[in-house]
Design an enzyme around this catalytic site. Sequence first.
Site, PDB file in Angstrom:
ATOM      1  N   GLY A   9       0.745  -1.138  -0.067  1.00 39.67           N
ATOM      2  CA  GLY A   9       0.112   0.113   0.048  1.00 39.67           C
ATOM      3  C   GLY A   9       0.999   1.292   0.002  1.00 39.67           C
ATOM      4  O   GLY A   9       1.289   1.560   0.922  1.00 39.67           O
ATOM      5  N   ARG A  33      -0.874  -2.603  -5.177  1.00 39.63           N
ATOM      6  CA  ARG A  33      -1.581  -3.235  -5.899  1.00 39.63           C
ATOM      7  C   ARG A  33      -1.328  -2.859  -7.407  1.00 39.63           C
ATOM      8  O   ARG A  33      -1.088  -3.895  -8.400  1.00 39.63           O
ATOM      9  CB  ARG A  33      -3.158  -3.035  -5.734  1.00 39.63           C
ATOM     10  CG  ARG A  33      -4.174  -3.990  -6.322  1.00 39.63           C
ATOM     11  CD  ARG A  33      -5.333  -4.057  -5.599  1.00 39.63           C
ATOM     12  NE  ARG A  33      -5.537  -4.414  -4.381  1.00 39.63           N
ATOM     13  CZ  ARG A  33      -5.722  -5.646  -4.035  1.00 39.63           C
ATOM     14  NH1 ARG A  33      -5.610  -6.784  -5.107  1.00 39.63           N
ATOM     15  NH2 ARG A  33      -5.631  -5.829  -2.825  1.00 39.63           N
ATOM     16  N   SER A 128       0.713   8.417  14.070  1.00 38.22           N
ATOM     17  CA  SER A 128       0.348   9.865  14.148  1.00 38.22           C
ATOM     18  C   SER A 128       1.605  10.885  13.459  1.00 38.22           C
ATOM     19  O   SER A 128       2.582  10.414  13.697  1.00 38.22           O
ATOM     20  CB  SER A 128      -0.424  10.315  15.335  1.00 38.22           C
ATOM     21  OG  SER A 128      -0.637  11.883  15.151  1.00 38.22           O
ATOM     22  N   LYS A 182      -4.755   5.644  19.635  1.00 39.10           N
ATOM     23  CA  LYS A 182      -4.681   6.593  18.428  1.00 39.10           C
ATOM     24  C   LYS A 182      -6.189   7.028  18.157  1.00 39.10           C
ATOM     25  O   LYS A 182      -6.320   8.277  17.833  1.00 39.10           O
ATOM     26  CB  LYS A 182      -4.395   5.793  16.871  1.00 39.10           C
ATOM     27  CG  LYS A 182      -4.434   6.499  15.877  1.00 39.10           C
ATOM     28  CD  LYS A 182      -3.222   7.900  16.101  1.00 39.10           C
ATOM     29  CE  LYS A 182      -3.281   8.844  14.952  1.00 39.10           C
ATOM     30  NZ  LYS A 182      -4.132   8.871  13.799  1.00 39.10           N
ATOM     31  N   HIS A 185      -6.409   9.648  20.769  1.00 43.63           N
ATOM     32  CA  HIS A 185      -5.609  10.951  20.160  1.00 43.63           C
ATOM     33  C   HIS A 185      -6.052  11.822  19.228  1.00 43.63           C
ATOM     34  O   HIS A 185      -6.129  12.946  19.280  1.00 43.63           O
ATOM     35  CB  HIS A 185      -4.247  10.181  19.581  1.00 43.63           C
ATOM     36  CG  HIS A 185      -3.427  11.136  18.767  1.00 43.63           C
ATOM     37  ND1 HIS A 185      -3.911  11.495  17.558  1.00 43.63           N
ATOM     38  CD2 HIS A 185      -2.337  11.885  19.006  1.00 43.63           C
ATOM     39  CE1 HIS A 185      -2.942  12.499  16.862  1.00 43.63           C
ATOM     40  NE2 HIS A 185      -2.174  12.628  17.708  1.00 43.63           N
ATOM     41  N   ASN A 186      -6.899  11.167  18.281  1.00 47.92           N
ATOM     42  CA  ASN A 186      -7.592  11.693  17.284  1.00 47.92           C
ATOM     43  C   ASN A 186      -8.767  12.740  17.906  1.00 47.92           C
ATOM     44  O   ASN A 186      -9.222  13.973  17.404  1.00 47.92           O
ATOM     45  CB  ASN A 186      -7.870  11.006  16.020  1.00 47.92           C
ATOM     46  CG  ASN A 186      -7.031  10.798  15.002  1.00 47.92           C
ATOM     47  OD1 ASN A 186      -6.082  10.693  15.541  1.00 47.92           O
ATOM     48  ND2 ASN A 186      -7.567  10.391  13.920  1.00 47.92           N
ATOM     49  N   GLU A 189      -7.288  15.490  19.064  1.00 45.00           N
ATOM     50  CA  GLU A 189      -7.016  16.461  18.308  1.00 45.00           C
ATOM     51  C   GLU A 189      -8.180  17.252  17.654  1.00 45.00           C
ATOM     52  O   GLU A 189      -7.980  18.540  17.712  1.00 45.00           O
ATOM     53  CB  GLU A 189      -6.463  15.593  17.099  1.00 45.00           C
ATOM     54  CG  GLU A 189      -6.153  16.162  15.596  1.00 45.00           C
ATOM     55  CD  GLU A 189      -5.828  15.092  14.536  1.00 45.00           C
ATOM     56  OE1 GLU A 189      -4.766  14.419  14.992  1.00 45.00           O
ATOM     57  OE2 GLU A 189      -6.346  15.056  13.600  1.00 45.00           O
ATOM     58  N   HIS A 456     -37.908   3.444  40.079  1.00 47.82           N
ATOM     59  CA  HIS A 456     -36.480   2.971  39.769  1.00 47.82           C
ATOM     60  C   HIS A 456     -35.604   2.960  41.141  1.00 47.82           C
ATOM     61  O   HIS A 456     -34.548   2.589  41.012  1.00 47.82           O
ATOM     62  CB  HIS A 456     -35.998   3.918  38.634  1.00 47.82           C
ATOM     63  CG  HIS A 456     -36.491   3.711  37.548  1.00 47.82           C
ATOM     64  ND1 HIS A 456     -36.572   2.464  36.626  1.00 47.82           N
ATOM     65  CD2 HIS A 456     -37.264   4.705  36.532  1.00 47.82           C
ATOM     66  CE1 HIS A 456     -37.049   2.962  35.676  1.00 47.82           C
ATOM     67  NE2 HIS A 456     -37.632   4.081  35.646  1.00 47.82           N
TER      68      HIS A 456
HETATM   69  C1  6PG Z   1      -2.709  11.905  12.642  1.00 42.45           C
HETATM   70  C2  6PG Z   1      -4.036  12.446  12.206  1.00 42.45           C
HETATM   71  C3  6PG Z   1      -4.510  11.660  11.000  1.00 42.45           C
HETATM   72  C4  6PG Z   1      -6.109  12.078  10.626  1.00 42.45           C
HETATM   73  C5  6PG Z   1      -6.305  13.350  10.039  1.00 42.45           C
HETATM   74  C6  6PG Z   1      -7.798  13.504   9.516  1.00 42.45           C
HETATM   75  O1  6PG Z   1      -2.625  11.707  13.834  1.00 42.45           O
HETATM   76  O2  6PG Z   1      -1.780  12.067  11.841  1.00 42.45           O
HETATM   77  O3  6PG Z   1      -4.858  12.271  13.451  1.00 42.45           O
HETATM   78  O4  6PG Z   1      -4.556  10.421  11.524  1.00 42.45           O
HETATM   79  O5  6PG Z   1      -6.466  10.992   9.821  1.00 42.45           O
HETATM   80  O6  6PG Z   1      -5.782  14.209  10.784  1.00 42.45           O
HETATM   81  O7  6PG Z   1      -8.718  13.147  10.496  1.00 42.45           O
HETATM   82  P1  6PG Z   1     -10.209  13.996  10.299  1.00 42.45           P
HETATM   83  O8  6PG Z   1     -10.590  13.759   8.762  1.00 42.45           O
HETATM   84  O9  6PG Z   1     -10.951  12.774  11.101  1.00 42.45           O
HETATM   85  O10 6PG Z   1     -10.143  15.072  10.585  1.00 42.45           O
END
Ligand code: 6PG
Length: 480
Positions: A9, A33, A128, A182, A185-186, A189, A456
């Site tokens: 990939g 692929r 990330s 992860k 983490h997002n 974010e 309840h």
């Molecule tokens: C990272 C980011 C990445 C994520 C994008 C888009 O840690 O490098 O979190 O993994 O996919 O930032 O995320 P969204 O489309 O959900 O905003």
Amino acid sequence: ARAQIGVTGLSVMGRNLARNLARHGYRVALHNRSVGRTRSLVAEHGDEGDFVPSESMREFVDSLSRPRAVIVMVKAGAATDEVIAELTGLLEPGDIVIDCGNTHFTDTIRREKDLAAKGLHFVGTGVSGGEEGALNGPSIMPGGSVEAYRTLGPIFETIAAQVDGTPCAVHVGPDGAGHFVKMVHNGIEYADMQLIAESYDLLRSGLGASPAQIAEIFREWNGGELESFLIEITANVLAHTDAATGKPFIDVVADRAEQKGTGRWTVQSALDLGIPITGIAEATFARSLSGHTDQRAAAQRVYHGRAADAEPTGVVQDPKQFVEDVRNALYASKIVAYAQGFDHIQAGSEEYGWDIDRGAMATIWRGGCIIRARFLDRIREAYAENDALESLLVAPYFADAVAAGADSWRRVITTAVRAGIPTPTFSSSLAYLDALRRPRLPAALIQGLRDDFGAHTYQRVDRPGSFHTLWAGDGSEVEA
Ligand code: 6PG
């Protein structure tokens, strides 16, 4: 000689991971692929290291030394399942399949079980740092078995970002633990970005500052405790001018935020686990709301010029104080968002038996990843002092920071409410703190109502047991 690790990939993330591995001296097997991508990678970057390109999956597998370690970097979901199925037909017991995509952790748990039954290791790995991180040093969050990590650990720790000589890679825990972390983490974010966006809105609409001026403010903030990658790039984005129109870039971009889904997953999981990650949830919903353009247009029409309309300008009396207040509110809200995210990690760890070390997560997020920040060192220290911390909000450093910023926080939210500037994440984060520290919550009334309409039952503050009041009868209390 055979390759030490393979990547299948080769779109940008896979390609950059392969290059990162090769630049660190690993012999890297390549597969994609369509062979065009494999060929162009070798043609453009073949001089960066030792690549072993393959045109078929069989050739790719055969080019690897054993135990084979194969990184799968394709689209999460069905595409990943297809590649794994093809690979498992060719691999042998002891080989390792590594999924570095943004995969839902429950898919990782399922795949790990399937592959373990075939004698294969499956290592769901959060990566990330975007394209740049993949190439120059990401933060790496691998799940899977301890045995697989024995092979992969040295590789991951070499290619990861390094902070003070410590690699931003560590074994998170079994099966889905890496992808779970992860995901959180997002979620963080999302909250981080929404808080930054609310700060921008307050400075722009409340204070009346220009994007260029706000860029300067963020640049300054980046010199202090808010120092982070996201604050740094906020300054860049706000300072950018659109070439076609000469306008600030921020004014020519549609105000609808997209999402690929990891924020939504985080909120769904938190609901299942009963963990109030209100900051992350508000940030996720704020993105959804921004996309409801028809509703927004209708509300703009209906409410325009009404008496209830707020006054977006002239609400700030002391501009200097306001900027400082927004900074404090941003920092305090950020602490809440991280506290909630780390609670979520703890709850997931307990639910799935992962035994995740929260301090180690803060350590590997200090560099490489999107939420990297100076602040994460403070989180690492807080867990080093007390790894059973009930909440980051009660760690001495964070408690002091939040208490010191509380007045600013309340002033900013008051101003925002008067000006009609939505600050869902600022506001909900303060509400969360106020709820946590309150000696009595109105949840007692909710218990009374539930007992009234549904028998309840409730608990009392003065004696053990469950009780029910005969609401429709004589109002007396019975033990349930
Ligand atoms: C990272 C980011 C990445 C994520 C994008 C888009 O840690 O490098 O979190 O993994 O996919 O930032 O995320 P969204 O489309 O959900 O905003």
